[in-house]
Design an enzyme around this catalytic site. Sequence first.
Site, PDB file in Angstrom:
ATOM      1  N   GLN A   1       0.649  -1.178  -0.016  1.00 30.65           N
ATOM      2  CA  GLN A   1       0.233  -0.192   0.119  1.00 30.65           C
ATOM      3  C   GLN A   1       0.787   1.034   0.174  1.00 30.65           C
ATOM      4  O   GLN A   1       2.007   1.291   0.515  1.00 30.65           O
ATOM      5  CB  GLN A   1      -0.930   0.027   1.324  1.00 30.65           C
ATOM      6  CG  GLN A   1      -1.859   1.100   1.105  1.00 30.65           C
ATOM      7  CD  GLN A   1      -3.099   0.793   2.216  1.00 30.65           C
ATOM      8  OE1 GLN A   1      -3.067  -0.230   2.824  1.00 30.65           O
ATOM      9  NE2 GLN A   1      -3.994   1.836   2.559  1.00 30.65           N
TER      10      GLN A   1
ATOM     11  N   SER B   1       4.295  -6.227   2.834  1.00 30.81           N
ATOM     12  CA  SER B   1       3.015  -6.101   3.539  1.00 30.81           C
ATOM     13  C   SER B   1       1.890  -6.652   2.389  1.00 30.81           C
ATOM     14  O   SER B   1       2.042  -7.941   2.332  1.00 30.81           O
ATOM     15  CB  SER B   1       2.854  -4.655   3.798  1.00 30.81           C
ATOM     16  OG  SER B   1       1.686  -4.629   4.579  1.00 30.81           O
ATOM     17  N   LEU B   2       0.981  -5.893   2.113  1.00 33.28           N
ATOM     18  CA  LEU B   2       0.015  -6.296   1.001  1.00 33.28           C
ATOM     19  C   LEU B   2       0.607  -7.027  -0.031  1.00 33.28           C
ATOM     20  O   LEU B   2      -0.038  -8.294  -0.634  1.00 33.28           O
ATOM     21  CB  LEU B   2      -0.943  -5.222   0.668  1.00 33.28           C
ATOM     22  CG  LEU B   2      -1.620  -5.418  -0.654  1.00 33.28           C
ATOM     23  CD1 LEU B   2      -2.767  -6.255  -0.392  1.00 33.28           C
ATOM     24  CD2 LEU B   2      -1.987  -4.268  -1.326  1.00 33.28           C
TER      25      LEU B   2
ATOM     26  N   ARG C   1      -9.012  -8.270   3.997  1.00 36.10           N
ATOM     27  CA  ARG C   1      -7.848  -7.686   4.854  1.00 36.10           C
ATOM     28  C   ARG C   1      -8.142  -6.310   4.946  1.00 36.10           C
ATOM     29  O   ARG C   1      -7.971  -5.656   6.065  1.00 36.10           O
ATOM     30  CB  ARG C   1      -6.464  -8.127   4.314  1.00 36.10           C
ATOM     31  CG  ARG C   1      -5.206  -7.403   4.864  1.00 36.10           C
ATOM     32  CD  ARG C   1      -4.091  -8.039   3.984  1.00 36.10           C
ATOM     33  NE  ARG C   1      -2.732  -7.449   4.708  1.00 36.10           N
ATOM     34  CZ  ARG C   1      -1.981  -6.463   4.423  1.00 36.10           C
ATOM     35  NH1 ARG C   1      -2.651  -5.590   3.547  1.00 36.10           N
ATOM     36  NH2 ARG C   1      -1.029  -6.248   5.208  1.00 36.10           N
TER      37      ARG C   1
ATOM     38  N   HIS D   1       0.408  -2.493  11.154  1.00 31.50           N
ATOM     39  CA  HIS D   1       1.404  -3.439  11.487  1.00 31.50           C
ATOM     40  C   HIS D   1       1.920  -3.071  13.109  1.00 31.50           C
ATOM     41  O   HIS D   1       3.106  -2.866  13.543  1.00 31.50           O
ATOM     42  CB  HIS D   1       2.923  -3.254  10.587  1.00 31.50           C
ATOM     43  CG  HIS D   1       2.551  -3.764   9.526  1.00 31.50           C
ATOM     44  ND1 HIS D   1       2.316  -5.085   9.032  1.00 31.50           N
ATOM     45  CD2 HIS D   1       2.472  -3.022   8.152  1.00 31.50           C
ATOM     46  CE1 HIS D   1       2.047  -5.007   7.820  1.00 31.50           C
ATOM     47  NE2 HIS D   1       2.307  -3.891   7.205  1.00 31.50           N
TER      48      HIS D   1
ATOM     49  N   GLN E   1       1.235 -10.813  10.398  1.00 36.92           N
ATOM     50  CA  GLN E   1       1.825  -9.736   9.722  1.00 36.92           C
ATOM     51  C   GLN E   1       0.904  -8.408   9.953  1.00 36.92           C
ATOM     52  O   GLN E   1       1.635  -7.360  10.168  1.00 36.92           O
ATOM     53  CB  GLN E   1       1.625 -10.124   8.471  1.00 36.92           C
ATOM     54  CG  GLN E   1       2.349  -9.242   7.213  1.00 36.92           C
ATOM     55  CD  GLN E   1       1.743  -8.759   6.114  1.00 36.92           C
ATOM     56  OE1 GLN E   1       0.691  -8.156   6.266  1.00 36.92           O
ATOM     57  NE2 GLN E   1       2.095  -9.145   5.123  1.00 36.92           N
TER      58      GLN E   1
END
Length: 326
Positions: free
Chosen positions: A16, A96-97, A121, A205, A254
């Site tokens: 992102q 991440s994503l 998510r 996070h 995560q």
Amino acid sequence: MAAEPAEPIGLVFPGQGTQRQGMGEPWRSTPAWAVVPEISRCTGEDIEELVLRAPAERLRRTDLAQLAIFTVSVLALLEARRLGLTEGAVACAGHSLGEYTALVAAGALSTSDAAVLVAARGRAMREAAEERSGTMAVLVGAGHDEVAELVREVRESGHPLWVANINAPGQVVISGSEEGVEQAGAESPRIGAKLIRVAVGGAFHSPFMAPAADRLREVLDRTPFSAGQLPVVANVDAEPHSGRDDWPTLSTRQLTSPVLWERGVRTLTGPLGCRRLVELGAGRTLSGMIRRIAPEVEAVSLDSPQAMVPGGSRAAAAPRAAGVTR
């Protein structure tokens, strides 16, 4: 004479923050575009509208931004495969994503299952941020140890704050309350750092995302993961995992744990032997990080069809065509 073996490469996928208006337009005329209606059916969102015409303000919404980025990364992956530019891939990773696209690239998730997870998510993270507001910022110029100590001091003073991403030498992202980030910014000069705010919808996070992790786990537990053909280096431990490993647990962790991107790149270029890392998706953020982490390794950004030159993985090394960073 036997053909020369392809140089080992790693496929990496952005997260992102790389979204922008019209980000799907360059891919519209490629064969890969056929996946867009599939992702729309799986998620219940008009993905074509999202990646072609949605205004920038709409793309700031966490759930929609994540779907747009995932879709463009899948488009890049499919087109690169069609042109032979993923030949020689030995491992995958995503920031991440981007880890969800990495699982698709590795063969551990189908595109449709990954799209359902990304949609779930994004919704879960957006809802968690609405329940408990927070923010993020980058501390530039200081080492991880110095940032971690500063964050600990801020948290002990009563303001929730954590390390969220360890991206590259001198680039650490922090996450937590607005007051915590503000205090870290005021004290950052004493560790030689500069704080740069990040326009995000929550304290990602970090423990602020615990409700999102609980909601996402329910969907993850219903999702079939395959053995896969390639290992994926996970964000939470920077270690390679197969599709047989416990990805529901890794993906749940995560959301509340730091992204260990710098260590993950060192895993790709060290034990896994990658001599070239190919970024697939919008922007060139990861290539810039890789240049700082492992300058001896070639970083290639394939962020548009124009950057993809037919002829196999070696074609991706053409600096003008592929946006090589050195």
